[in-house]
Design an enzyme around this catalytic site. Structure first.
Site, mmCIF file in Angstrom:
data_model
loop_
_atom_site.group_PDB
_atom_site.id
_atom_site.type_symbol
_atom_site.label_atom_id
_atom_site.label_comp_id
_atom_site.label_asym_id
_atom_site.label_seq_id
_atom_site.Cartn_x
_atom_site.Cartn_y
_atom_site.Cartn_z
ATOM 1 N N HIS A 342 0.850 -1.194 0.000
ATOM 2 C CA HIS A 342 0.000 0.000 0.000
ATOM 3 C C HIS A 342 0.885 1.243 0.000
ATOM 4 O O HIS A 342 1.545 1.534 0.995
ATOM 5 C CB HIS A 342 -0.908 -0.033 1.232
ATOM 6 C CG HIS A 342 -1.961 1.024 1.250
ATOM 7 N ND1 HIS A 342 -2.042 2.028 0.326
ATOM 8 C CD2 HIS A 342 -2.994 1.237 2.112
ATOM 9 C CE1 HIS A 342 -3.065 2.808 0.602
ATOM 10 N NE2 HIS A 342 -3.665 2.339 1.665
ATOM 11 N N PHE A 401 -7.984 7.750 5.318
ATOM 12 C CA PHE A 401 -8.347 8.153 6.680
ATOM 13 C C PHE A 401 -8.999 9.541 6.629
ATOM 14 O O PHE A 401 -8.550 10.430 5.900
ATOM 15 C CB PHE A 401 -7.106 8.224 7.561
ATOM 16 C CG PHE A 401 -6.587 6.878 8.026
ATOM 17 C CD1 PHE A 401 -7.264 5.707 7.761
ATOM 18 C CD2 PHE A 401 -5.401 6.784 8.744
ATOM 19 C CE1 PHE A 401 -6.789 4.477 8.189
ATOM 20 C CE2 PHE A 401 -4.911 5.570 9.189
ATOM 21 C CZ PHE A 401 -5.609 4.414 8.902
#
Length: 415
Positions: A342, A401
């Protein structure tokens, strides 16, 4: 109102597989794994000790060695990938109006290594030993600025920061500027270099990272698999050359595909967890198809965010089912994070490159390490082996996020 077509004419990638899009694409289509034990620092005290590192990257190939020492690693990646993308696009800037060439490169974290090294310098040796380059090097917009200086691009220039949706949002915002007629070309994407001790300590404290495969790093990233236990961090950069179609045709450019849709929404739910019903991502998927004027039944492949965390993979699957209904069973969905790890703010950018190459080549990259099915994840994840299929409409999704959702829709250019 008819929108100006925007096309992708160049791709540059820096990844754990090496430099350049062809090396990157060859690795993905052969199911190779770029994840290994951490070498950039001593990770023996951390619960997660694996990452997808650009171990052989040499910044001096792309910039003056003295300048390289003065700048952060994430900026090195951005400059390298930008130069590769410009070369791939066959651009001759001596024949280009540089006032209409923009740069829009994002980073979710920015100069993390600069923050850590300069913090240590301050604590251990005092304030006078802090570098005068600290402030510019830690800023998330600096890669965009430095690339513009390097290329001489004088058009729009800013950075996007939306955590792991950064690369997608950067490319989408670049598309909007081009459609508005403000620029002819924009160099866009994302860059990240957060494989650092403090960054890892923070993510480990959140219990977000894979911890069960330290002795088998190649098995650690396993999106949608029942034994997934967290994400594996990667580093690198993905840069696209976006161009107005009329400009690209005038100069006889190679065209990978059209970028025809952009969606952006927010869960407004939680600072780290996705909406447990997938509503924000569902809305984002609806928006991207509406923006592109594409019917659900015309989408054939989704390059999923697919982080290999329990919640992300489950909720992303729910969102796809909710939006596509019965057609979800016919979709191919894969996560190339199984191979690249990622890349945080660069994830959406390298995955946009995947989508463009998928359309060009007719090859769907697999989700590797798919060994045990999960009843909550029941789509066709193209398990373990690439698939040769012509696709005309492809979506890339990314979540960050803060509840940020981003999606891009790529369409075959039919001339």
């Amino acid at each position: 109102m008819t929108k100006e077509p925007i096309v992708i004419t160049g791709i540059g990638v820096i990844s754990s597989f090496g430099d350049g899009v062809e090396v990157f694409w060859d690795a993905l289509t052969h199911g190779k794994n770029g994840i290994g034990k951490i070498t950039l620092f001593d990770a023996s005290q951390l619960n997660c000790q694996v990452a997808s590192e650009c171990v052989n990257f040499d910044a001096s190939k792309y910039m003056d060695p003295k300048e390289a020492k003065r700048s952060d690693r994430y900026t090195h990646f951005a400059i390298a990938a930008s130069k590769l993308a410009v070369k791939d696009a066959g651009l001759d800037f001596s024949k280009t109006d540089m006032n209409r060439v923009g740069v829009l490169i994002g980073s979710g974290v920015g100069g993390m290594s600069t923050i850590e090294t300069q913090s240590r310098a301050y604590v251990e040796r005092g304030p006078r030993r802090v570098s005068p380059f600290m402030i510019p090097n830690l800023l998330s917009n600096m890669a965009s600025g430095v690339v513009a200086i390097d290329l001489g691009a004088k058009g729009v220039n800013f950075s996007v920061v939306s955590a792991c949706a950064t690369g997608t949002h950067a490319i989408g915002e670049a598309m909007l500027h081009l459609q508005a007629g403000k620029e002819d070309i924009i160099i866009t994407g994302g860059s990240e270099a957060a494989v650092t001790p403090l960054s890892f300590a923070g993510f480990c404290a959140m219990k977000a990272m894979a911890t069960n495969f330290n002795d088998e790093p190649e098995r650690a990233s396993r999106p949608f698999d029942a034994d997934r236990c967290g994400f594996v961090m990667g580093e690198g950069a993905g840069i696209l050359v976006l161009e107005r179609l009329d400009h690209a045709l005038k100069r006889g450019a190679k065209i990978y595909c059209e970028l025809s849709g952009y969606g952006a929404t927010c869960d407004a739910y939680h600072i780290t967890s996705p909406d447990i019903e997938g509503r924000g991502l569902s809305h984002c998927l609806e928006r991207v198809m509406d923006d592109a004027g594409v019917n659900k039944e015309d989408v054939q492949y989704i390059n999923a965010h697919g982080t290999s965390t329990a919640y992300n993979d489950k909720f992303e699957t729910m969102a796809i089912h909710g939006v596509f209904g019965e057609h979800a069973k016919k979709l191919m969905v894969s996560s190339t994070k199984s191979m690249t790890g990622h890349l945080l703010g660069a994830a959406g950018a390298v995955e946009a490159a995947v989508c463009a190459k998928t359309i060009e080549s007719g090859i769907i990259p697999p989700t590797i390490n798919y060994e045990h099915s999960d009843p909550d994840c029941d789509l066709d994840y193209v398990p373990n082996e690439a698939r040769e299929v012509r696709v005309d409409n492809v979506i890339s999704t990314n979540l960050g996020f803060g509840g940020h959702n981003g999606a891009l829709l790529f369409r075959r250019f039919k001339g």
